[in-house]
Design a protein around this motif. Structure first.
Motif, PDB file in Angstrom:
ATOM      1  N   GLY A  75       0.831  -1.194   0.000  1.00  0.00           N
ATOM      2  CA  GLY A  75       0.000   0.000   0.000  1.00  0.00           C
ATOM      3  C   GLY A  75       0.864   1.242   0.000  1.00  0.00           C
ATOM      4  N   ILE A  76       0.701   2.089  -1.004  1.00  0.00           N
ATOM      5  CA  ILE A  76       1.505   3.296  -1.172  1.00  0.00           C
ATOM      6  C   ILE A  76       0.635   4.526  -0.944  1.00  0.00           C
ATOM      7  N   ASP A  77       1.098   5.441  -0.092  1.00  0.00           N
ATOM      8  CA  ASP A  77       0.389   6.703   0.096  1.00  0.00           C
ATOM      9  C   ASP A  77       0.504   7.513  -1.191  1.00  0.00           C
ATOM     10  N   ALA A  78      -0.628   7.762  -1.840  1.00  0.00           N
ATOM     11  CA  ALA A  78      -0.627   8.418  -3.149  1.00  0.00           C
ATOM     12  C   ALA A  78      -0.079   9.836  -3.091  1.00  0.00           C
ATOM     13  N   LYS A  79      -0.140  10.485  -1.926  1.00  0.00           N
ATOM     14  CA  LYS A  79       0.337  11.854  -1.795  1.00  0.00           C
ATOM     15  C   LYS A  79       1.833  11.906  -1.500  1.00  0.00           C
ATOM     16  N   THR A  80       2.280  11.149  -0.514  1.00  0.00           N
ATOM     17  CA  THR A  80       3.680  11.219  -0.087  1.00  0.00           C
ATOM     18  C   THR A  80       4.591  10.284  -0.879  1.00  0.00           C
ATOM     19  N   LYS A  81       4.003   9.282  -1.533  1.00  0.00           N
ATOM     20  CA  LYS A  81       4.764   8.234  -2.231  1.00  0.00           C
ATOM     21  C   LYS A  81       5.670   7.472  -1.249  1.00  0.00           C
ATOM     22  N   HIS A  82       5.143   7.252  -0.060  1.00  0.00           N
ATOM     23  CA  HIS A  82       5.805   6.443   0.952  1.00  0.00           C
ATOM     24  C   HIS A  82       5.056   5.124   1.109  1.00  0.00           C
ATOM     25  N   ILE A  83       5.774   4.075   1.495  1.00  0.00           N
ATOM     26  CA  ILE A  83       5.129   2.819   1.827  1.00  0.00           C
ATOM     27  C   ILE A  83       4.299   3.022   3.094  1.00  0.00           C
ATOM     28  N   TYR A  84       3.054   2.564   3.076  1.00  0.00           N
ATOM     29  CA  TYR A  84       2.176   2.685   4.233  1.00  0.00           C
ATOM     30  C   TYR A  84       1.840   1.325   4.841  1.00  0.00           C
ATOM     31  N   LYS A  85       1.637   0.343   3.980  1.00  0.00           N
ATOM     32  CA  LYS A  85       1.178  -0.948   4.473  1.00  0.00           C
ATOM     33  C   LYS A  85       1.703  -2.062   3.584  1.00  0.00           C
ATOM     34  N   LEU A  86       1.978  -3.215   4.180  1.00  0.00           N
ATOM     35  CA  LEU A  86       2.335  -4.413   3.430  1.00  0.00           C
ATOM     36  C   LEU A  86       1.511  -5.571   3.960  1.00  0.00           C
ATOM     37  N   ILE A  87       0.857  -6.280   3.043  1.00  0.00           N
ATOM     38  CA  ILE A  87       0.048  -7.440   3.417  1.00  0.00           C
ATOM     39  C   ILE A  87       0.617  -8.657   2.694  1.00  0.00           C
ATOM     40  N   GLN A  88       1.050  -9.639   3.457  1.00  0.00           N
ATOM     41  CA  GLN A  88       1.636 -10.856   2.886  1.00  0.00           C
ATOM     42  C   GLN A  88       0.702 -12.027   3.143  1.00  0.00           C
ATOM     43  N   THR A  89       0.287 -12.705   2.072  1.00  0.00           N
ATOM     44  CA  THR A  89      -0.584 -13.872   2.189  1.00  0.00           C
ATOM     45  C   THR A  89       0.222 -15.127   1.889  1.00  0.00           C
TER      46      THR A  89
END
Length: 218
Positions: free
Chosen positions: A164-178
């Motif tokens: 999950g990438i913050d569209a404004k800051t272009k920073h990683i926000y979340k990672l979901i691993q299945t």
């Protein structure tokens, strides 16, 4: 404890042909990697949750695990699950404060055991995955663009990764691993700071200090 469960997944070297949609996903991750990689250093505070449908564990059943990491180039200092990991660019020191034991390894841990480690945080997506744009979601007032990473290796224990990438800051926000066993691990960045004034020895292992405190060093 040498497997660090923070945003770190398997690597497999291969050549990938991307569709137009995949190119958009790759371009976004390249932009994130370039922006975050340009910082002098980063501080990341994160939370981790786990769910597993087969085991009857739902997300939220257990309190989140908290951790924090400072990154500077290849160097890092990670606090996670009661352990501290210090990588000075040459050696990795794993410090178990409860047992007062320290193990030392030459070089950073590799991805051969199925994990990506902190020094690979911004580059792991470049090899071994098919990429595609996911959904755009509003999470707590932030527009989060997800990118789905599907491992090319059919024997991978990872079914997919969603960044999950913050569209404004272009920073990683979340990672979901299945995982293949239906387990789902979610890492969420809850604090972020950049370009802090760190001491020159911030990523240096102080052997004398730990010996004074009666730690055992392997």
């Amino acid at each position: 404890m040498k497997k660090i469960g923070i945003l770190f997944l398997s690597l497999f070297i291969t050549t990938v042909a991307f569709s137009q949609n995949d190119e958009n996903a790759k371009s976004l991750l390249d932009e994130v990697s370039a922006k975050m990689g340009a910082y002098k250093n980063m501080y990341i505070g994160f939370s981790q949750t786990l769910s597993n449908e087969d085991a009857g564990i739902k997300e939220g059943d257990e309190p989140p695990i908290r951790g924090e990491i400072n990154l500077q180039g290849e160097k890092y200092s990670l606090n996670y699950l009661g352990n501290q990991f210090i990588y000075d660019g040459k050696k990795l020191y794993v410090i178990n404060h409860d047992e007062k034991e320290i193990s030392v390894s030459d070089n950073d841990l590799s991805g051969d055991d199925g994990f990506i480690y902190p020094s690979k945080l911004l580059t792991f997506y470049k090899e071994g995955y098919n990429l595609e744009m996911g959904t755009l979601e509003n999470i707590k007032g932030r527009n989060i663009q997800f990118v789905t990473l599907n491992p090319i290796d059919s024997n991978s224990e990872i079914v997919k990764v969603e960044l999950g990438i913050d569209a404004k800051t272009k920073h990683i926000y979340k990672l979901i691993q299945t995982g293949a066993n239906t387990s789902k691990t979610t890492f969420t960045i809850i604090k972020f700071r950049k370009n802090e004034d760190l001491s020159a020895n911030f990523f240096t292992f102080n052997k004398a200090k730990f010996l004074t405190q009666k730690y055992t060093i392997d």
